[in-house]
Design a protein around this motif. Sequence first.
Motif, PDB file in Angstrom:
ATOM      1  N   ASP A  16       0.825  -1.210   0.000  1.00 35.10           N
ATOM      2  CA  ASP A  16       0.000   0.000   0.000  1.00 35.10           C
ATOM      3  C   ASP A  16       0.857   1.257   0.000  1.00 35.10           C
ATOM      4  OD1 ASP A  16      -2.338  -1.622   0.255  1.00 35.10           O
ATOM      5  OD2 ASP A  16      -1.894  -1.825   2.389  1.00 35.10           O
ATOM      6  N   GLY A  17       0.660   2.092  -1.005  1.00 36.19           N
ATOM      7  CA  GLY A  17       1.413   3.329  -1.111  1.00 36.19           C
ATOM      8  C   GLY A  17       2.743   3.168  -1.816  1.00 36.19           C
ATOM      9  N   THR A  18       3.160   1.929  -2.045  1.00 39.75           N
ATOM     10  CA  THR A  18       4.418   1.664  -2.735  1.00 39.75           C
ATOM     11  C   THR A  18       4.140   1.111  -4.129  1.00 39.75           C
ATOM     12  OG1 THR A  18       5.603   1.262  -0.663  1.00 39.75           O
ATOM     13  CG2 THR A  18       6.571   0.347  -2.681  1.00 39.75           C
ATOM     14  N   LEU A  19       3.434  -0.004  -4.201  1.00 34.51           N
ATOM     15  CA  LEU A  19       3.016  -0.566  -5.485  1.00 34.51           C
ATOM     16  C   LEU A  19       1.599  -0.152  -5.841  1.00 34.51           C
ATOM     17  CD1 LEU A  19       4.420  -4.180  -5.011  1.00 34.51           C
ATOM     18  CD2 LEU A  19       5.410  -2.371  -6.428  1.00 34.51           C
ATOM     19  N   LEU A  20       0.764   0.003  -4.823  1.00 35.29           N
ATOM     20  CA  LEU A  20      -0.629   0.373  -5.044  1.00 35.29           C
ATOM     21  C   LEU A  20      -0.882   1.824  -4.691  1.00 35.29           C
ATOM     22  CD1 LEU A  20      -2.893  -2.557  -3.764  1.00 35.29           C
ATOM     23  CD2 LEU A  20      -2.065  -2.087  -6.079  1.00 35.29           C
ATOM     24  N   ASP A  21      -1.493   2.535  -5.616  1.00 30.10           N
ATOM     25  CA  ASP A  21      -1.939   3.908  -5.388  1.00 30.10           C
ATOM     26  C   ASP A  21      -3.351   3.827  -4.820  1.00 30.10           C
ATOM     27  OD1 ASP A  21      -2.839   6.492  -5.458  1.00 30.10           O
ATOM     28  OD2 ASP A  21      -2.471   6.807  -7.598  1.00 30.10           O
ATOM     29  N   GLU A  22      -3.480   4.174  -3.544  1.00 29.34           N
ATOM     30  CA  GLU A  22      -4.778   4.054  -2.880  1.00 29.34           C
ATOM     31  C   GLU A  22      -5.437   5.412  -2.656  1.00 29.34           C
ATOM     32  OE1 GLU A  22      -4.252   1.040   0.377  1.00 29.34           O
ATOM     33  OE2 GLU A  22      -5.165  -0.063  -1.287  1.00 29.34           O
ATOM     34  N   SER A  23      -5.045   6.380  -3.462  1.00 27.45           N
ATOM     35  CA  SER A  23      -5.616   7.713  -3.311  1.00 27.45           C
ATOM     36  C   SER A  23      -7.114   7.744  -3.643  1.00 27.45           C
ATOM     37  CB  SER A  23      -4.871   8.717  -4.203  1.00 27.45           C
ATOM     38  OG  SER A  23      -4.962   8.344  -5.572  1.00 27.45           O
ATOM     39  N   VAL A 113      -2.616   0.116  -9.561  1.00 30.66           N
ATOM     40  CA  VAL A 113      -1.175  -0.080  -9.522  1.00 30.66           C
ATOM     41  C   VAL A 113      -0.512   1.186 -10.041  1.00 30.66           C
ATOM     42  CG1 VAL A 113       0.742  -1.479 -10.367  1.00 30.66           C
ATOM     43  CG2 VAL A 113      -1.481  -2.547  -9.932  1.00 30.66           C
ATOM     44  N   TYR A 114       0.545   1.638  -9.365  1.00 30.63           N
ATOM     45  CA  TYR A 114       1.283   2.785  -9.889  1.00 30.63           C
ATOM     46  C   TYR A 114       1.774   2.474 -11.302  1.00 30.63           C
ATOM     47  CZ  TYR A 114       1.353   5.497  -5.575  1.00 30.63           C
ATOM     48  OH  TYR A 114       0.985   6.265  -4.492  1.00 30.63           O
ATOM     49  N   PRO A 115       1.760   3.467 -12.191  1.00 34.08           N
ATOM     50  CA  PRO A 115       2.062   3.224 -13.610  1.00 34.08           C
ATOM     51  C   PRO A 115       3.398   2.549 -13.879  1.00 34.08           C
ATOM     52  CG  PRO A 115       1.128   5.415 -13.336  1.00 34.08           C
ATOM     53  CD  PRO A 115       1.367   4.877 -11.958  1.00 34.08           C
ATOM     54  N   ASP A 116       4.399   2.794 -13.002  1.00 36.22           N
ATOM     55  CA  ASP A 116       5.722   2.211 -13.245  1.00 36.22           C
ATOM     56  C   ASP A 116       5.943   0.870 -12.553  1.00 36.22           C
ATOM     57  OD1 ASP A 116       5.647   3.349 -10.743  1.00 36.22           O
ATOM     58  OD2 ASP A 116       7.465   4.542 -10.954  1.00 36.22           O
ATOM     59  N   ALA A 117       4.957   0.395 -11.793  1.00 41.86           N
ATOM     60  CA  ALA A 117       5.178  -0.785 -10.949  1.00 41.86           C
ATOM     61  C   ALA A 117       5.414  -2.060 -11.747  1.00 41.86           C
ATOM     62  CB  ALA A 117       3.997  -0.973 -10.001  1.00 41.86           C
ATOM     63  N   VAL A 118       4.538  -2.368 -12.680  1.00 42.11           N
ATOM     64  CA  VAL A 118       4.642  -3.638 -13.399  1.00 42.11           C
ATOM     65  C   VAL A 118       5.926  -3.711 -14.211  1.00 42.11           C
ATOM     66  CG1 VAL A 118       3.606  -5.069 -15.202  1.00 42.11           C
ATOM     67  CG2 VAL A 118       2.153  -4.028 -13.452  1.00 42.11           C
ATOM     68  N   ALA A 119       6.283  -2.621 -14.873  1.00 36.89           N
ATOM     69  CA  ALA A 119       7.513  -2.603 -15.670  1.00 36.89           C
ATOM     70  C   ALA A 119       8.738  -2.852 -14.791  1.00 36.89           C
ATOM     71  CB  ALA A 119       7.654  -1.268 -16.395  1.00 36.89           C
ATOM     72  N   VAL A 120       8.749  -2.303 -13.604  1.00 36.27           N
ATOM     73  CA  VAL A 120       9.874  -2.498 -12.690  1.00 36.27           C
ATOM     74  C   VAL A 120       9.933  -3.942 -12.213  1.00 36.27           C
ATOM     75  CG1 VAL A 120      10.774  -1.905 -10.405  1.00 36.27           C
ATOM     76  CG2 VAL A 120      10.028  -0.101 -11.958  1.00 36.27           C
ATOM     77  N   LEU A 121       8.789  -4.492 -11.832  1.00 38.56           N
ATOM     78  CA  LEU A 121       8.762  -5.884 -11.383  1.00 38.56           C
ATOM     79  C   LEU A 121       9.210  -6.822 -12.498  1.00 38.56           C
ATOM     80  CD1 LEU A 121       5.397  -5.899  -9.376  1.00 38.56           C
ATOM     81  CD2 LEU A 121       7.719  -5.797  -8.458  1.00 38.56           C
ATOM     82  N   ASP A 122       8.733  -6.569 -13.698  1.00 32.55           N
ATOM     83  CA  ASP A 122       9.139  -7.399 -14.843  1.00 32.55           C
ATOM     84  C   ASP A 122      10.645  -7.302 -15.086  1.00 32.55           C
ATOM     85  OD1 ASP A 122       6.635  -8.437 -15.416  1.00 32.55           O
ATOM     86  OD2 ASP A 122       6.128  -6.845 -16.857  1.00 32.55           O
ATOM     87  N   ALA A 123      11.162  -6.073 -15.034  1.00 33.21           N
ATOM     88  CA  ALA A 123      12.588  -5.872 -15.302  1.00 33.21           C
ATOM     89  C   ALA A 123      13.459  -6.559 -14.259  1.00 33.21           C
ATOM     90  CB  ALA A 123      12.898  -4.379 -15.349  1.00 33.21           C
ATOM     91  N   LEU A 124      13.065  -6.468 -13.000  1.00 38.87           N
ATOM     92  CA  LEU A 124      13.837  -7.122 -11.948  1.00 38.87           C
ATOM     93  C   LEU A 124      13.807  -8.637 -12.109  1.00 38.87           C
ATOM     94  CD1 LEU A 124      12.813  -5.005  -8.814  1.00 38.87           C
ATOM     95  CD2 LEU A 124      15.023  -5.003  -9.984  1.00 38.87           C
ATOM     96  N   VAL A 228      18.934   4.477   0.240  1.00 29.99           N
ATOM     97  CA  VAL A 228      18.652   5.037  -1.078  1.00 29.99           C
ATOM     98  C   VAL A 228      17.306   5.741  -1.020  1.00 29.99           C
ATOM     99  CG1 VAL A 228      18.331   4.546  -3.539  1.00 29.99           C
ATOM    100  CG2 VAL A 228      19.891   3.136  -2.189  1.00 29.99           C
ATOM    101  N   VAL A 229      17.203   6.907  -1.678  1.00 28.44           N
ATOM    102  CA  VAL A 229      15.933   7.619  -1.819  1.00 28.44           C
ATOM    103  C   VAL A 229      15.654   7.797  -3.308  1.00 28.44           C
ATOM    104  CG1 VAL A 229      14.613   9.710  -1.305  1.00 28.44           C
ATOM    105  CG2 VAL A 229      16.314   8.873   0.337  1.00 28.44           C
ATOM    106  N   VAL A 230      14.466   7.388  -3.749  1.00 33.66           N
ATOM    107  CA  VAL A 230      14.081   7.555  -5.152  1.00 33.66           C
ATOM    108  C   VAL A 230      12.685   8.166  -5.215  1.00 33.66           C
ATOM    109  CG1 VAL A 230      15.519   5.696  -6.083  1.00 33.66           C
ATOM    110  CG2 VAL A 230      13.226   5.174  -5.233  1.00 33.66           C
ATOM    111  N   PRO A 231      12.410   8.965  -6.241  1.00 30.40           N
ATOM    112  CA  PRO A 231      11.097   9.609  -6.355  1.00 30.40           C
ATOM    113  C   PRO A 231      10.015   8.724  -6.960  1.00 30.40           C
ATOM    114  CG  PRO A 231      12.519  10.354  -8.119  1.00 30.40           C
ATOM    115  CD  PRO A 231      13.366   9.483  -7.242  1.00 30.40           C
ATOM    116  N   GLY A 232      10.396   7.560  -7.436  1.00 33.50           N
ATOM    117  CA  GLY A 232       9.422   6.648  -8.023  1.00 33.50           C
ATOM    118  C   GLY A 232      10.060   5.302  -8.273  1.00 33.50           C
ATOM    119  N   LEU A 233       9.240   4.309  -8.504  1.00 34.82           N
ATOM    120  CA  LEU A 233       9.743   2.945  -8.678  1.00 34.82           C
ATOM    121  C   LEU A 233      10.687   2.820  -9.871  1.00 34.82           C
ATOM    122  CD1 LEU A 233       6.413   1.067  -7.941  1.00 34.82           C
ATOM    123  CD2 LEU A 233       8.463   0.989  -6.532  1.00 34.82           C
ATOM    124  N   ALA A 234      10.383   3.529 -10.958  1.00 36.35           N
ATOM    125  CA  ALA A 234      11.210   3.396 -12.153  1.00 36.35           C
ATOM    126  C   ALA A 234      12.658   3.778 -11.897  1.00 36.35           C
ATOM    127  CB  ALA A 234      10.645   4.263 -13.288  1.00 36.35           C
TER     128      ALA A 234
END
Length: 239
Positions: A16-23, A113-124, A228-234
């Motif tokens: 919640d809040g990391t992979l899922l946008d619950e806004s 799902v945040y827009p960049d989540a699936v692409a990041v999971l796939d890439a990893l 590490v601090v990043v502004p988004g999953l990508a």
Amino acid sequence: MPDALLGIDTVFFDLDGTLLDESGLPAAVRGACEVIAAGAELAVDDLLASNTRVWADLWPEVYEEWMIGAVDVGALGTEAWRQTLAGCGVRDEDAVRLAVTTHEQLERRAHRVYPDAVAVLDALRERGVRIGLVTNGAAAVQRAKLRAVELESYFDPLIISSEVGVMKPQPGIFEHALVQAGTTPDRAAMVGDHLWHDVEAAQSAGLRGVWIDRRGVEPKAEWPRPNVVVPGLAHLLAR
């Protein structure tokens, strides 16, 4: 391997809040109140205010039990709507059932799902990195979210606090995740949006702590220091 994950063979994510946008969840509550209000001739804002009061009273009492699986999630949700309606003078069980059903339907649609989540999971996964999940919450609720957004199959291990009886920020939940993943703390990272529950707690168990700071918050001196601090999953994939 990107710098953020250099030397890492396992990455655990918060949900919640990391992979899922619950806004969209507040809108789901309002939508349920709109349906109920129309049938009971009530003011939507009055129902919303009543619901807010009910959860403000209930949540502190059930928080820990919810997280470790010691509360009946369905019964609690029903009771919350029963008290919400009673606060507006409605004591009709049909109205309670309508509220529960409507809210559940709208809440399921609100999970995104945040827009960049699936692409990041796939890439990893393509790079041979093991992907795990460490999330607090009731298992029935968290697993339903994962199925709804088709993410459940990505995670091995999939660690939910209510299934193991330990919740973040207790280091034990990360220690359990490491055993299930068959890795060691120095080879693992935890990615999350909560500085204390995700980052500091993981660091206390020896993992690398990666903070997703989508809002660009200015950290205070007394706050935990992520590795590490990043502004988004990508940005986890940036070289």
